[in-house]
Structure formats: C-alpha cells, structure tokens
Scaffold this active site. Sequence first.
Site, PDB file in Angstrom:
ATOM      1  N   ASP A 187      -2.491  14.282  21.526  1.00 38.90           N
ATOM      2  CA  ASP A 187      -1.268  14.017  20.766  1.00 38.90           C
ATOM      3  C   ASP A 187      -1.373  14.497  19.320  1.00 38.90           C
ATOM      4  O   ASP A 187      -0.381  14.481  18.592  1.00 38.90           O
ATOM      5  CB  ASP A 187      -0.947  12.519  20.781  1.00 38.90           C
ATOM      6  CG  ASP A 187      -0.271  12.090  22.073  1.00 38.90           C
ATOM      7  OD1 ASP A 187      -0.297  12.872  23.039  1.00 38.90           O
ATOM      8  OD2 ASP A 187       0.267  10.963  22.125  1.00 38.90           O
ATOM      9  N   THR A 215      -9.368   3.030   6.671  1.00 39.76           N
ATOM     10  CA  THR A 215      -8.926   1.693   7.089  1.00 39.76           C
ATOM     11  C   THR A 215      -7.432   1.670   7.402  1.00 39.76           C
ATOM     12  O   THR A 215      -6.846   0.600   7.537  1.00 39.76           O
ATOM     13  CB  THR A 215      -9.237   0.651   5.995  1.00 39.76           C
ATOM     14  OG1 THR A 215      -8.718   1.108   4.741  1.00 39.76           O
ATOM     15  CG2 THR A 215     -10.733   0.423   5.865  1.00 39.76           C
ATOM     16  N   ALA A 216      -6.821   2.841   7.532  1.00 42.80           N
ATOM     17  CA  ALA A 216      -5.385   2.924   7.807  1.00 42.80           C
ATOM     18  C   ALA A 216      -5.155   3.485   9.212  1.00 42.80           C
ATOM     19  O   ALA A 216      -5.691   2.977  10.185  1.00 42.80           O
ATOM     20  CB  ALA A 216      -4.709   3.761   6.722  1.00 42.80           C
ATOM     21  N   ASN A 227      -4.512   8.922   1.894  1.00 42.76           N
ATOM     22  CA  ASN A 227      -5.061   8.359   3.122  1.00 42.76           C
ATOM     23  C   ASN A 227      -5.431   9.407   4.154  1.00 42.76           C
ATOM     24  O   ASN A 227      -6.584   9.547   4.514  1.00 42.76           O
ATOM     25  CB  ASN A 227      -4.064   7.375   3.751  1.00 42.76           C
ATOM     26  CG  ASN A 227      -4.202   5.973   3.225  1.00 42.76           C
ATOM     27  OD1 ASN A 227      -5.125   5.672   2.481  1.00 42.76           O
ATOM     28  ND2 ASN A 227      -3.288   5.101   3.613  1.00 42.76           N
ATOM     29  N   GLU A 228      -4.421  10.107   4.675  1.00 42.58           N
ATOM     30  CA  GLU A 228      -4.698  11.007   5.782  1.00 42.58           C
ATOM     31  C   GLU A 228      -3.661  12.110   5.897  1.00 42.58           C
ATOM     32  O   GLU A 228      -2.516  11.971   5.447  1.00 42.58           O
ATOM     33  CB  GLU A 228      -4.771  10.247   7.112  1.00 42.58           C
ATOM     34  CG  GLU A 228      -3.460   9.748   7.663  1.00 42.58           C
ATOM     35  CD  GLU A 228      -2.970   8.447   7.075  1.00 42.58           C
ATOM     36  OE1 GLU A 228      -1.783   8.428   6.655  1.00 42.58           O
ATOM     37  OE2 GLU A 228      -3.736   7.465   7.017  1.00 42.58           O
ATOM     38  N   ASP A 232       0.821  -1.209   0.000  1.00 42.70           N
ATOM     39  CA  ASP A 232       0.000   0.000   0.000  1.00 42.70           C
ATOM     40  C   ASP A 232       0.857   1.263   0.000  1.00 42.70           C
ATOM     41  O   ASP A 232       0.472   2.282  -0.579  1.00 42.70           O
ATOM     42  CB  ASP A 232      -0.929   0.002   1.221  1.00 42.70           C
ATOM     43  CG  ASP A 232      -2.122  -0.934   1.047  1.00 42.70           C
ATOM     44  OD1 ASP A 232      -2.407  -1.332  -0.095  1.00 42.70           O
ATOM     45  OD2 ASP A 232      -2.764  -1.266   2.063  1.00 42.70           O
ATOM     46  N   GLY A 233       2.025   1.214   0.647  1.00 42.76           N
ATOM     47  CA  GLY A 233       2.912   2.375   0.661  1.00 42.76           C
ATOM     48  C   GLY A 233       3.388   2.742  -0.730  1.00 42.76           C
ATOM     49  O   GLY A 233       3.426   3.930  -1.099  1.00 42.76           O
ATOM     50  N   LEU A 265      -8.166   4.189  11.466  1.00 43.49           N
ATOM     51  CA  LEU A 265      -8.784   3.008  12.076  1.00 43.49           C
ATOM     52  C   LEU A 265      -8.068   2.622  13.360  1.00 43.49           C
ATOM     53  O   LEU A 265      -8.702   2.289  14.370  1.00 43.49           O
ATOM     54  CB  LEU A 265      -8.757   1.844  11.076  1.00 43.49           C
ATOM     55  CG  LEU A 265      -9.404   0.532  11.532  1.00 43.49           C
ATOM     56  CD1 LEU A 265     -10.904   0.709  11.719  1.00 43.49           C
ATOM     57  CD2 LEU A 265      -9.126  -0.582  10.529  1.00 43.49           C
TER      58      LEU A 265
END
Length: 292
Positions: free
Chosen positions: A177, A188-189, A147-148, A73-74, A192
Amino acid sequence: MSAFTKIGLLGKADDRGTQLTLETITTALIHRGFALCLEARTAEQLNLPEEVETLSLPDLGEWAEIAIVVGGDGNMLGAARALCEYDIGVIGVNRGNLGFLTDLDPDEVMTPLLSVLNGNYHVEERFLLSAEVINNGSSSGTGRAINEIVLHSDKVAHMIEFELYVNDHFVFSQRSDGLICATPTGSTAYSLSGGGPILHPGLDAMTLVTMFPHTLSSRPIVVDGNSEVRLKAAFDNDLLQISCDGHVRMTVHPGDDVIIKKYPKALRMIHPIDHNYYHVLRNKLGWGSRLF
C-alpha cells in the site's frame, strides 16, 4: 541557558479551551513585562486588548527568540515546518490528544513556562526530511516534514508497486500500500502504527516502513540519517501521492522518482529542564508502571 526576552505566541483557537489558554498566557506575559507578539491569524480569534502586537508567521519567526504553540501535535507540526527556517526555539502547550511534541499542561502552564522563559530549559535539535518528485529529469514538486514522508496511492486501499534505493544501492522492489519514511520524531506517529520501531529523538537515523506489503518477509529498515532514499514508481501504476506530515501532498506519475533526504535546517525544540523522554513514552503509550 540564556533567558528569552522576545516571545511569539500562536495556535489554532478553534475551541474555547485553546482560546482561554492563549488569553491566559498573553495576559500573564504582558503583566510580567515580556516583549510579546501574537501571530496575526491567532490574534483575530481572541478577545485581546488593542495594544497587543501582532505579526505574520514569517515576521514572527524573524523577530522572536521563542515561539509558544498552543494546540495539538498537528498544530505543532504545521508551525514547526514554517519556523524551522528561522533561528527560533519552539515549545508546545498541549491542547490536543496525545501531545508527543507539546510538553506543557494547559491547566498548569504558567509555572513551567515562566521557568523556561527565565532560562531553565534544554534544547533538542530535531531534523526534518525533504521530498522532491522528479518527472522526466525535472523537479515537479518539493515538500518537507517533521514526522514522515509517505508514498501511497491516491485511491483508498489500493496496492502500488515501486523500487527502493538507498544511496543509489538497490534495496528491493515491492507491491504494497506504500512506504513510510520517518524521522525519530515521527517514529511515534504513523510509522509506529505501521509496525515501525521507536527511535530516540537524538538518533541521526530514519526508518523505512512498508505499508501492508504483499510478502511475509518485509521488515522495517533503519538507515543513517544522512542517507538519500529514492523511490521509483513502477511504469504501470496509476497516479500516486507523496504526503508530508499528512498535509503537503504532491502527485507522483508512473516512472517518477521521489528523492527523500535530510532537510538542511533543523527544528530547535525547547523542553522544560525536567523533561524526560522515557516518561513521555510511558505516559502517552500507556506502558506499565514500575513493579518495585
């Protein structure tokens, strides 16, 4: 669906398994008469005939109709952040761990891949997020993520303080944090793992998940995908960071604003015709099988 005639191939060939998959796909597609180009850095790591065409990643994005990404995935995230700028579909062959974004099994890759290339597939548009750091009214850095986007301290296990605004409406101030702003793809990464909800990739929404908040009432928030999220760093913070997919990092100074919103261009994910999102979830997350 239309068949693909111009195919790009790339991956990080840092292990023998990935190299074999890349070489197998290259040989099979050339043998079948497809117009194939390899990404130049990928080709350097492989034992291929000299006549194999190579292109830089930007040129590959301009030329190809579909890009096949071999890796985890990376690798898929890195390629997708670049290729979303072009009118190109992207499909992945899983040589990593979970493989949420890489549909094809490397041990049985050619049958489903050839079916896709011959027109048996469906397209899924995945939106990205953009982040811009504003320092004293001027942009000091930009990035984008599949993703984020995460606001966090540049120190390990260090609490920060910030304010959250959505469409210029104040939501809360918090000591935690950090905060994760995730797309449906990214739900989903990291999100999650932080207790965020799973969003179907077809949803036009993003989720805001605080990381280890110093309160008992904090819960994830799902907002419209066209929202503008603004994070304001407290003036008494140390230096903070914004991370995009865990790779692109930007420094956030005390008092800076971080603007997060939908990126104007989307990623065209190509899936085999029998792709089932819920089967992927059940398989990757180890959910129970049917009772009856």
